[in-house]
Motif scaffolding. Structure first.
Motif, short mmCIF file in Angstrom:
data_model
loop_
_atom_site.label_atom_id
_atom_site.label_comp_id
_atom_site.label_asym_id
_atom_site.label_seq_id
_atom_site.Cartn_x
_atom_site.Cartn_y
_atom_site.Cartn_z
N UNK A 175 0.97 -1.12 0.33
CA UNK A 175 -0.03 -0.15 -0.02
C UNK A 175 0.22 1.31 0.44
N UNK A 176 1.57 1.03 0.62
CA UNK A 176 2.24 2.67 1.06
C UNK A 176 3.55 2.59 -0.08
N UNK A 177 3.55 2.32 -1.01
CA UNK A 177 4.72 1.86 -2.15
C UNK A 177 3.85 2.33 -3.33
N UNK A 178 2.37 1.37 -3.55
CA UNK A 178 1.61 2.61 -4.79
C UNK A 178 1.38 3.28 -4.05
N UNK A 192 -8.64 10.96 -3.75
CA UNK A 192 -8.93 9.61 -3.89
C UNK A 192 -8.48 7.82 -4.46
N UNK A 193 -7.21 9.16 -5.15
CA UNK A 193 -6.48 8.09 -5.91
C UNK A 193 -5.57 6.93 -5.05
N UNK A 194 -5.59 8.22 -3.81
CA UNK A 194 -4.60 7.72 -2.46
C UNK A 194 -4.75 6.53 -2.26
N UNK A 195 -5.97 7.13 -2.42
CA UNK A 195 -7.21 6.36 -0.76
C UNK A 195 -7.29 4.28 -1.69
N UNK A 196 -7.89 4.83 -3.16
CA UNK A 196 -7.78 3.64 -3.96
C UNK A 196 -6.32 2.66 -3.66
N UNK A 197 -5.47 3.07 -4.37
CA UNK A 197 -4.22 2.20 -4.28
C UNK A 197 -4.08 1.77 -2.91
N UNK A 198 -3.98 2.62 -1.74
CA UNK A 198 -3.74 1.94 -0.29
C UNK A 198 -4.94 1.23 -0.25
N UNK A 199 -6.08 0.66 -0.81
CA UNK A 199 -6.86 -0.15 -0.46
C UNK A 199 -6.81 -1.54 -1.28
N UNK A 200 -6.45 -1.11 -2.31
CA UNK A 200 -6.87 -1.92 -3.18
C UNK A 200 -5.26 -2.62 -3.72
N UNK A 201 -4.39 -2.15 -3.17
CA UNK A 201 -3.02 -2.79 -2.94
C UNK A 201 -2.82 -3.17 -1.94
N UNK A 202 -3.08 -2.67 -0.84
CA UNK A 202 -2.71 -3.25 0.25
C UNK A 202 -3.82 -4.68 0.66
N UNK A 203 -4.71 -4.74 -0.19
CA UNK A 203 -5.94 -6.55 -0.32
C UNK A 203 -4.71 -7.04 -1.60
#
Length: 304
Positions: free
Chosen positions: A14-17, A75-86
């Motif tokens: 999540x952090x990297x993305x 919103x992009x950061x929220x998406x990257x954190x949620x999507x890539x974390x999972x």
């Protein structure tokens, strides 16, 4: 790769993305505008306020100011954190279970992990797309939703369409990320192993991950762009009072309408910015993820 617990991979992925997103979001704004331009109109029959990458960047900056190039960043950061974390968490679980060592296991694990991540992150991607499409009337392409903030968009969609409205367009988002994730994770692991085998670079050098990310990014853009165009259209289309799309009925309907009314090449609209966005994003995110995993793995070894 260094072995770290899945929970650590969740945080690192999540952090990297998210870090990569900060640098590539302006390209996402341009790509969104190009993909919405000329929606369901034959080529040559509509005005084109956006022409190519450089001219489109300048057009966005003139219309919305320099900060307009970072529209939808939250919103992009929220998406990257949620999507890539999972996504990275699930992929790490598959690696830990030995599934990626099986024939085709890397592709399957990447696709499943991507599908789950896309579903969780879909509301954030919906809002990101709608915010990035918004601009002044003279430069507007696609439907204009007129949201002011991320929270305001969430409230509006929830009030007008209910909870399910936040997952509008998820039918295209899941296959989009499935094919992209499978291509990214499979080709990155294979490309990195191949570069290491050639012994062109020191085995632990960050340049190995960089080379793997560069190869991976090409595969990601080729397979992902048609689904990306469809996702942008489905996320941004207006809906009726029942929450049904007014332009498209879903993934297949959208692809067929684009093919028939705009031509097959329209499924690759915004390819240049898509590569310039997805390429650096893939390279940066995989590089950051790989380096962070190394640090986490070393810290874990030192603690035992």
């Amino acid at each position: 790769m260094e072995t770290v617990p899945p929970a650590v991979d969740l945080v690192l992925g999540a952090s990297a993305c998210c870090l990569a997103c900060v640098f590539t979001n302006p390209l996402e704004v341009v790509k969104t505008r190009l993909q919405l331009q000329g929606e369901l109109q034959a080529r040559g029959t509509y005005p084109r306020p956006y022409h190519g990458f450089i001219a489109s960047v300048a057009a966005v900056a003139r219309a919305d100011g320099l900060w307009g190039l970072q529209k939808g960043l939250a919103a992009g950061l929220l998406y990257q954190g949620l999507m890539n974390g999972v996504r990275f968490y699930c992929y790490s679980l598959a690696c830990q279970a030995g599934l990626t060592q099986q024939p085709g296991g890397t592709v399957v694990a990447g696709a499943v992990a991507g599908a789950l991540g896309a579903f969780v992150g879909s509301p954030a991607y919906l809002i990101k797309t709608q915010l990035q499409a918004q601009t002044v009337a003279a430069m507007a392409v696609g439907h204009q939703h007129n949201h002011q903030t991320v929270l305001g968009a969430l409230e509006t969609i929830w009030r007008q369409q209910g909870l399910l409205g936040l997952w509008q367009g998820v039918g295209a988002a899941v296959p989009r990320v499935m094919v992209g994730s499978a291509a990214q994770l499979a080709t990155f692991a294979s490309a990195k192993a191949w570069v290491q085998k050639q012994q062109w670079l020191p085995e632990d050098s960050w340049l190995v991950a960089l080379a793997g990310g560069m190869i991976s990014s090409i595969a990601v853009v080729v397979v992902m762009t048609p689904f990306d165009v469809v996702s942008t259209r489905l996320y941004n289309q207006p809906v009726d009072t029942a929450g049904r799309g007014q332009l498209y009925g879903g993934l297949t309907d959208c692809m067929v309408k684009i093919w028939r009314q705009e031509g097959p090449l329209a499924l690759y609209k915004g390819l240049g910015p898509a590569y310039l966005r997805l390429g650096p994003h893939t390279i940066l995110s995989m590089l950051f993820w790989d380096e962070l995993r190394k640090l986490a793995g070393r810290a874990q070894h030192q603690g035992t």
